[in-house]
Enzyme design. Structure first.
Site, PDB file in Angstrom:
ATOM      1  N   SER A 274       3.720  10.919  -5.102  1.00  0.00           N
ATOM      2  CA  SER A 274       3.135  12.249  -5.226  1.00  0.00           C
ATOM      3  C   SER A 274       4.074  13.308  -4.640  1.00  0.00           C
ATOM      4  O   SER A 274       5.149  13.531  -5.179  1.00  0.00           O
ATOM      5  CB  SER A 274       1.757  12.270  -4.558  1.00  0.00           C
ATOM      6  OG  SER A 274       1.035  13.407  -4.960  1.00  0.00           O
ATOM      7  N   ASP A 297       4.189   8.522  -9.476  1.00  0.00           N
ATOM      8  CA  ASP A 297       3.215   9.564  -9.820  1.00  0.00           C
ATOM      9  C   ASP A 297       3.591  10.892  -9.165  1.00  0.00           C
ATOM     10  O   ASP A 297       2.790  11.525  -8.466  1.00  0.00           O
ATOM     11  CB  ASP A 297       1.815   9.130  -9.395  1.00  0.00           C
ATOM     12  CG  ASP A 297       0.788   9.344 -10.504  1.00  0.00           C
ATOM     13  OD1 ASP A 297       1.194   9.601 -11.654  1.00  0.00           O
ATOM     14  OD2 ASP A 297      -0.422   9.240 -10.225  1.00  0.00           O
ATOM     15  N   HIS A 352      -4.311   8.100  -9.513  1.00  0.00           N
ATOM     16  CA  HIS A 352      -3.302   8.520  -8.541  1.00  0.00           C
ATOM     17  C   HIS A 352      -3.311   7.641  -7.293  1.00  0.00           C
ATOM     18  O   HIS A 352      -2.267   7.367  -6.702  1.00  0.00           O
ATOM     19  CB  HIS A 352      -3.556   9.982  -8.173  1.00  0.00           C
ATOM     20  CG  HIS A 352      -2.406  10.671  -7.521  1.00  0.00           C
ATOM     21  ND1 HIS A 352      -1.128  10.659  -8.043  1.00  0.00           N
ATOM     22  CD2 HIS A 352      -2.333  11.417  -6.375  1.00  0.00           C
ATOM     23  CE1 HIS A 352      -0.322  11.370  -7.267  1.00  0.00           C
ATOM     24  NE2 HIS A 352      -1.027  11.826  -6.246  1.00  0.00           N
TER      25      HIS A 352
END
Length: 444
Positions: A274, A297, A352
């Site tokens: 992330s 991600d 996620h």
């Protein structure tokens, strides 16, 4: 990044009895919550909790895994990390997953809930362990490739242990940084040397955006600091590898001198999730010692457009199916050029949080409802992620292992993978290919 605030809170609350089965009504913490709406939601979700507790998986490699914490320089300018490494066989105990109650308070603040929620989470989750041997001696006699790992927004150094442990079980040393840029939900340091000597911690919590702040500007400053922290951590570990005497401020049982001559200095990579995925790109653009990078991600907002053309190293995007969106994918596409190695795959049915440990510490039903779990089994998702990563690392770090057995995963060749992305970018000029020679059909 953590999941949406309410989703994460409800999911964690509903799983409390899974970790520590007692009579919730006897504890009655909701009596201290003024909002009856909050109390009703928590009680209702507690009643919906499933009866089976999930656990963070062990590594699938042949090495036993040890774990310790390292802090160099007691101030908030220093380096703080959790180290996963191949260890000797011994009787050391597993490692606490979240080692201090203040981390639960930080999560509570990030979630926008009363501090009492932090106490509740600490009470129930404070004894959860992860399958690595705490302070176990390093397995000596060989040099190991090094991975620097960067966490997401609202996270901290310990909550990607499923990835760190699996990589270490396959013969890597993994340095999972706790960032001091204000993006961790909590972190600590020491005000001076005397405070460090007596263990008097000073805590800092997530830096919240202030009215009038432009998020892009704030996050860009943070990602630049994060990349510098990655390089700073690398500097320190390589100094130790050279035999330079460096003291671990935490003064733990683990002897830092064990790390001397343990690092294969030509085999270093950076991985992150992330916000940590964006940190991977920033670090690659600034530090050529990172031979390749893997962005899990990735959240691309923090990055300046200028860096996309400044990343010569091989780069691998591993995405979830449900987090990505067109603007994010378009920014990933800017990294692509015919003379650079770029790969992208998407894990089908994933969310996620399939990359973080939260997906393993919650029950199936509630984890699915509140997006800590996807349609895919969490163990299958992390196994695909780790195996694809290992194959990519072998190829670009020149490892003499058998990880090439998973080369097909890099191309998305598995029933639970797709090459490229599931995001439909309608303008054909924005079509993202898995490699310069790949067909456009790989995108959809």
């Amino acid at each position: 990044m953590l999941p949406p605030k309410l989703h994460a809170l409800f999911c964690l609350c509903s799983c409390l009895t899974l970790v520590h089965p007692i009579d919730w009504q006897d504890l009655n913490p909701v009596a201290h919550i003024r909002s009856s709406a909050w109390a009703n939601k928590i009680q209702a979700l507690m009643a919906a909790a499933s009866i089976r507790q999930s656990r963070i998986p062990k590594g699938n490699g042949s090495y036993s895994v040890g774990c310790t914490d390292l802090m160099f320089d007691y101030t908030n300018k220093g380096t703080f990390l959790r180290l996963y490494y191949p260890s000797q066989e011994d009787d050391h105990s597993d490692t606490l997953w979240i080692p201090n109650k203040e981390y639960f308070f930080g999560l509570s603040k990030y979630l926008g809930t009363p501090w009492l929620m932090g106490k509740i989470l600490s009470f129930f989750f404070g004894s959860v362990t992860t399958p690595a041997n705490w302070n176990s001696p390093l397995r000596t006699g060989e040099k190991y490739p090094l991975i620097v790992f960067s966490h997401g927004l609202g996270a901290f150094r310990t909550i990607y242990s499923a990835i760190g442990i699996d990589l270490a079980s396959h013969g890597f040393i993994v340095a999972a940084i706790e960032h001091r840029d204000g993006s961790a939900s909590a972190t600590y340091y020491f005000k001076d040397q005397s405070a460090a000597e007596i263990g008097n911690k000073s805590w800092s919590y997530l830096q919240e955006l202030k009215p009038g702040d432009e998020e892009i500007h704030v996050r860009n400053e943070q990602v630049q600091k994060r990349a510098k922290e990655c390089s700073q951590a690398l500097n320190l570990i390589l100094d130790i590898d050279h035999g330079r005497p460096i003291k671990n401020v935490l003064d733990l049982e683990f002897d830092v001198e064990q790390l001397k001559d343990s690092i294969d200095r030509d085999k270093i990579a950076v991985i992150g999730h992330s916000f940590g995925g964006a940190t991977v790109l920033q670090a690659l653009s600034e530090d050529q010692r990172f031979r390749c990078g893997i962005a899990l991600d990735a959240w691309m907002l923090p990055l300046d457009d200028a860096i996309y053309s400044r990343i010569p190293q091989p780069l691998f995007f591993i995405n979830s199916e449900r987090f990505q969106f067109p603007e994010n994918i378009k920014k990933m596409k800017k990294c692509y050029s015919p003379d650079k190695e770029r790969k992208m795959i998407t894990i089908r049915g994933s969310v996620h949080q399939n990359f973080a440990d939260f997906t393993f510490t919650t029950g199936k039903i509630v984890g699915y409802i509140f997006t800590l779990k996807g349609d895919i089994d969490s163990n299958v998702a992390i196994d695909l992620c780790n195996k694809a990563s290992l194959a990519f690392l072998q190829k670009h770090l020149g490892l003499r292992k058998d990880f090439d057995q998973w080369d097909s995963l890099i191309e998305g060749k598995d029933e639970n993978l797709m090459p490229g992305t599931n995001i439909n970018i309608t303008n054909e000029h924005d079509t993202l290919q898995n490699s310069p020679e790949a067909e456009k059909s790989n995108l959809d």
